[in-house]
Design a protein around this motif. Structure first.
Motif, short mmCIF file in Angstrom:
data_model
loop_
_atom_site.label_atom_id
_atom_site.label_comp_id
_atom_site.label_asym_id
_atom_site.label_seq_id
_atom_site.Cartn_x
_atom_site.Cartn_y
_atom_site.Cartn_z
N ARG A 1 1.85 -48.92 -35.61
CA ARG A 1 0.91 -49.67 -36.45
C ARG A 1 0.99 -51.17 -36.17
O ARG A 1 -0.02 -51.87 -36.12
CB ARG A 1 1.15 -49.37 -37.93
N VAL A 2 2.20 -51.68 -35.97
CA VAL A 2 2.36 -53.12 -35.69
C VAL A 2 1.76 -53.45 -34.32
O VAL A 2 1.00 -54.41 -34.18
CB VAL A 2 3.84 -53.54 -35.76
N SER A 3 2.07 -52.66 -33.32
CA SER A 3 1.53 -52.97 -31.98
C SER A 3 0.01 -52.80 -31.95
O SER A 3 -0.68 -53.54 -31.25
CB SER A 3 2.22 -52.12 -30.91
N ALA A 4 -0.53 -51.83 -32.71
CA ALA A 4 -1.99 -51.66 -32.77
C ALA A 4 -2.65 -52.88 -33.39
O ALA A 4 -3.73 -53.30 -32.96
CB ALA A 4 -2.34 -50.41 -33.56
N LEU A 5 -1.99 -53.47 -34.38
CA LEU A 5 -2.53 -54.69 -35.01
C LEU A 5 -2.66 -55.81 -33.96
O LEU A 5 -3.68 -56.47 -33.88
CB LEU A 5 -1.61 -55.14 -36.15
N PHE A 6 -1.63 -55.97 -33.15
CA PHE A 6 -1.66 -57.01 -32.12
C PHE A 6 -2.74 -56.70 -31.09
O PHE A 6 -3.45 -57.57 -30.63
CB PHE A 6 -0.29 -57.15 -31.45
N SER A 7 -2.86 -55.45 -30.74
CA SER A 7 -3.85 -55.03 -29.75
C SER A 7 -5.27 -55.29 -30.25
O SER A 7 -6.11 -55.82 -29.52
CB SER A 7 -3.65 -53.55 -29.43
N ARG A 8 -5.54 -54.92 -31.50
CA ARG A 8 -6.89 -55.12 -32.07
C ARG A 8 -7.27 -56.59 -32.11
O ARG A 8 -8.41 -56.96 -31.95
CB ARG A 8 -6.96 -54.54 -33.48
N ARG A 9 -6.28 -57.45 -32.35
CA ARG A 9 -6.55 -58.89 -32.46
C ARG A 9 -6.52 -59.59 -31.09
O ARG A 9 -6.78 -60.77 -31.00
CB ARG A 9 -5.51 -59.57 -33.37
N GLY A 10 -6.16 -58.87 -30.06
CA GLY A 10 -6.14 -59.44 -28.71
C GLY A 10 -4.95 -60.34 -28.44
O GLY A 10 -5.02 -61.20 -27.57
N PHE A 11 -3.85 -60.14 -29.19
CA PHE A 11 -2.65 -60.94 -28.96
C PHE A 11 -1.71 -60.21 -28.01
O PHE A 11 -1.53 -59.00 -28.11
CB PHE A 11 -1.89 -61.20 -30.27
N ASN A 12 -1.12 -60.95 -27.11
CA ASN A 12 -0.17 -60.39 -26.18
C ASN A 12 1.25 -60.64 -26.70
O ASN A 12 1.61 -61.77 -27.01
CB ASN A 12 -0.32 -61.03 -24.80
#
Length: 183
Positions: free
Chosen positions: A18-29
Motif C-alpha cells: 500500500r505504501v509503495s502503491a501510494l508513491f507509484s500513483r503520485r509519480g514519486f521515485n
C-alpha cells in the motif's frame, strides 16, 4: 533534494504494498526503502529516502497519513540523522589478486566475509557517502555481484524529529485498544 522519512506502520501483510502503491500513483521515485520490525512486534519501521523538493515531500507525507496502517511519519532530514547502509560486494579476484583485494578492502574499511576460487566477498557498512567512496576504489577489481540494503536512519538523541502532516494516522487510544504500544 534528498529527504529521509521515518514511517512507523503496523507490522502486517500488505502494508509495504500500500505504501509503495501510494508513491507509484503520485509519480514519486523512492531512492531507498528499508523495513524492519521494531521492539514492538506489532509495529514496523520504514526508512524512505526520496529525491523530492519540499512541496512533493509535504504532499506524500499527507497522503501517507491517510493510510490506515501508518501510525507516524517523521521527516528526519534536517535533524542530521544517523544513517547506515549495508553492502555486500563480490569482487573478481583470482588467486593472483586475492590478497591484494583483501588488503584493499581492509584499507577502505570493508570486512572480508567469504573467499572463493575466483572471488572475494566483502561487507561495507556506513553512511551512504562513505560506502560510495569505498565502492569507487573497490571497482578497480571488477564487481561480480553487488547487493545494497538501502539506508536505515534515526534522529539523533536530544533532537525532535519533525512530524509531517496531520498528527498521526491512527489515534493512540485506538492503537492501545488493539494492543499496539505507541512510543
Amino acid at each position: 533534494m534528498r529527504r529521509v522519512l521515518a514511517v512507523l506502520v503496523r507490522n502486517q501483510p500488505g502494508v509495504m504494498t500500500r505504501v509503495s502503491a501510494l508513491f507509484s500513483r503520485r509519480g514519486f521515485n523512492i531512492q531507498s526503502v528499508a523495513v524492519g520490525a521494531t521492539d514492538d512486534p506489532a509495529l514496523a519501521r520504514m526508512t524512505l529516502v526520496l529525491d523530492e523538493d519540499e512541496p512533493g515531500v509535504e504532499q506524500v507525507t499527507k497522503q501517507l497519513h491517510k493510510l490506515v496502517d501508518v501510525i507516524k511519519v517523521s521527516d528526519i532530514t534536517d535533524d542530521e540523522p544517523i544513517e547506515r547502509e549495508l553492502v555486500l560486494v563480490r569482487l573478481a579476484a583470482d588467486a593472483s589478486r586475492r590478497l591484494e583485494a583483501a588488503q584493499m578492502a581492509q584499507l577502505v574499511g570493508a570486512r572480508l566475509v567469504d573467499v572463493g576460487e575466483e572471488s572475494v566477498t566483502v561487507e561495507l557498512t556506513g553512511p551512504t557517502a562513505d560506502v560510495e567512496a569505498a565502492l569507487r576504489i573497490l571497482r578497480a577489481f571488477g564487481f561480480k555481484e553487488l547487493v545494497r540494503s538501502g539506508t536505515v536512519a534515526m534522529a539523533r538523541p536530544g533532537r525532535v524529529a519533525r512530524t509531517a502532516g496531520p498528527a498521526g494516522g491512527v489515534p493512540p487510544s485506538k492503537l492501545a485498544s488493539e494492543g499496539v504500544r505507541v512510543i
